[in-house]
Design an enzyme around this catalytic site. Structure first.
Site, short mmCIF file in Angstrom:
data_model
loop_
_atom_site.label_atom_id
_atom_site.label_comp_id
_atom_site.label_asym_id
_atom_site.label_seq_id
_atom_site.Cartn_x
_atom_site.Cartn_y
_atom_site.Cartn_z
N HIS A 14 0.68 -1.18 -0.11
CA HIS A 14 -0.19 0.07 0.06
C HIS A 14 0.88 1.15 0.17
CE1 HIS A 14 -3.98 2.13 1.53
NE2 HIS A 14 -2.70 3.18 1.31
N HIS A 16 1.25 5.64 -1.72
CA HIS A 16 0.91 6.63 -2.55
C HIS A 16 2.11 7.19 -3.31
CE1 HIS A 16 -3.23 6.73 -0.76
NE2 HIS A 16 -2.41 6.23 0.16
N LYS A 100 -9.32 -0.32 -5.34
CA LYS A 100 -9.61 0.22 -4.05
C LYS A 100 -10.92 0.79 -3.73
CE LYS A 100 -7.86 2.09 -0.41
NZ LYS A 100 -6.70 2.96 0.07
N HIS A 137 -10.26 1.14 2.26
CA HIS A 137 -10.17 2.37 3.22
C HIS A 137 -11.27 2.31 4.22
CE1 HIS A 137 -8.66 6.49 4.94
NE2 HIS A 137 -9.70 6.21 5.58
N HIS A 175 -4.28 -0.62 6.36
CA HIS A 175 -3.61 0.19 7.41
C HIS A 175 -4.70 0.26 8.45
CE1 HIS A 175 -6.72 3.18 5.24
NE2 HIS A 175 -5.88 3.30 4.35
N ASP A 248 1.58 2.75 3.46
CA ASP A 248 0.59 4.06 3.24
C ASP A 248 1.57 5.25 3.21
OD1 ASP A 248 -1.72 5.52 2.75
OD2 ASP A 248 -2.28 5.19 4.82
#
Ligand code: DOR
Ligand code: ZN
Length: 345
Positions: A14, A16, A100, A137, A175, A248
């Protein structure tokens, strides 16, 4: 005492990586430590089509240092309008590894997210059939729910029925931050897993207010009480194949964090393995680190384990105050601290 630890090359399930200048600043940090990573699709606009995802993958590869051996694993951003046929096509073409689910307005760039999970019935049935994992999420967005309770309420209201209704769908609760999430995942069947970040292993909610307001400790889901941190730690080091590494890492330029409405996200990529390993050492579980970092995630996704190894050596690793220059600079997780392990390649 262990002086050097060599493990199979790990993956980040995971991350970004952003786009443009920020992508060029951060991509190499992830590629240095990890062989593969699940790339989050919350760009502006979000990555909702296979062609857009393929183009984004090319930009990531172009942003890497010359010698990097790194595979970005792309994901599809789900919206109320997601088309099961497009998702199936992108998966069959090998563009998408997973999709996602952001509840609309739950976090950064989630305005196009899903407003009602019932809109996704066709999508979820398709994903269940083709074996494509759903990454979640897991926070409700109901403003009446206290922000510290949003994950636990999501588990009860949304995740439990979802797991019941789609028993063969692979789901990753991303997360995790609470005792409730950790125990729900632990007790569920093998199709439910969870990623764990370094910040949720190191920080409790006091970190947000330590001597003043601390924007660089702010991420979503927000860090929780100490008892939750301890529960998440116990899950990470338990050896259970349901829990695996997902940083994350979510960089925001310093000016976007240090402002009156600062962005959520912690940039932990530069020292991710050092940060996780400190926790496993503190918990007396160094021998379980390789499973968490390099095996459980790949097995959950049904992907081969990586060839090759990485080594961490006992020794001081001092984390810089900033990564990058000028307006683009980012404050990394553990900025200014000295960690007890060094990534040695
Ligand atoms: O803290 C976070 N930052 N949580 C998220 O869910 C999104 C991420 C981001 O994109 O900045
Ligand atoms: Zn994220």
């Amino acid at each position: 005492m262990t002086e050097r630890l060599t493990i199979r090359r790990p993956d980040d399930w995971h991350v970004h990586l952003r786009d443009g200048d920020m992508l060029r600043l951060v991509a190499g940090h992830t590629a240095r430590q990890f062989a593969r990573a699940i790339i989050m699709p919350n760009l502006v606009p979000p990555v909702t089509e296979a062609a857009t995802a393929a183009a984004y993958r090319d930009r990531i590869l172009a942003a890497l240092p010359e010698a990097a051996a790194f595979t970005p694993l792309m994901t599809c951003y789900l919206t109320d309008a997601s088309d099961p046929a497009e998702i199936e096509r992108g998966h069959a073409e090998g563009v998408w590894v997973a999709a996602k689910l952001y509840p609309a307005h739950a976090t950064t760039n989630s305005a196009h997210g899903v407003s009602d999970i019932r809109a996704l019935t066709g999508v979820l049935e398709t994903m269940q059939r083709i074996g494509m994992p759903l990454l979640i999420h897991g926070e409700v967005t109901d403003p009446a729910i206290d922000i510290f309770d949003r994950e636990a309420v999501f588990v009860e209201r949304i995740l439990a029925p979802l797991v019941r209704d789609y028993p063969a769908l692979k789901i990753v609760l991303e997360h995790i931050t609470t005792e409730e999430a950790a125990s729900f995942v632990r007790e569920a069947g093998p199709n439910l897993g969870a990623t764990i970040t370094p910040q949720h292993l190191h920080l409790n909610r006091n970190a947000l207010f330590a001597g003043g307001l601390r924007p660089h400790a702010y991420c979503l889901p927000v860090v929780k009480r100490e008892r939750h941190r301890l529960a998440v730690r116990a899950a990470a080091v338990s050896g259970s194949p349901k829990f695996f590494l997902g940083t994350d890492s979510a960089p925001h330029a310093i000016g976007r964090k240090e402002m009156d409405c600062g962005c959520a996200g912690i940039f932990n990529a530069p020292f991710a393995l050092e940060s996780y390993l400190a926790v496993f050492e503190e918990e007396g579980a160094i021998e379980r680190f390789e499973g968490f970092a390099s095996e459980h995630g790949a097995r959950f996704y049904g992907l081969p384990l990586n060839e090759g190894t990485v080594t961490l050596a006992k020794g001081k690793a001092t984390v810089p105050e900033r990564v990058g220059d000028g307006a683009l600079s980012v404050v990394p997780f553990h900025a200014g601290e000295t960690l007890g392990w060094r990534f040695a390649g």
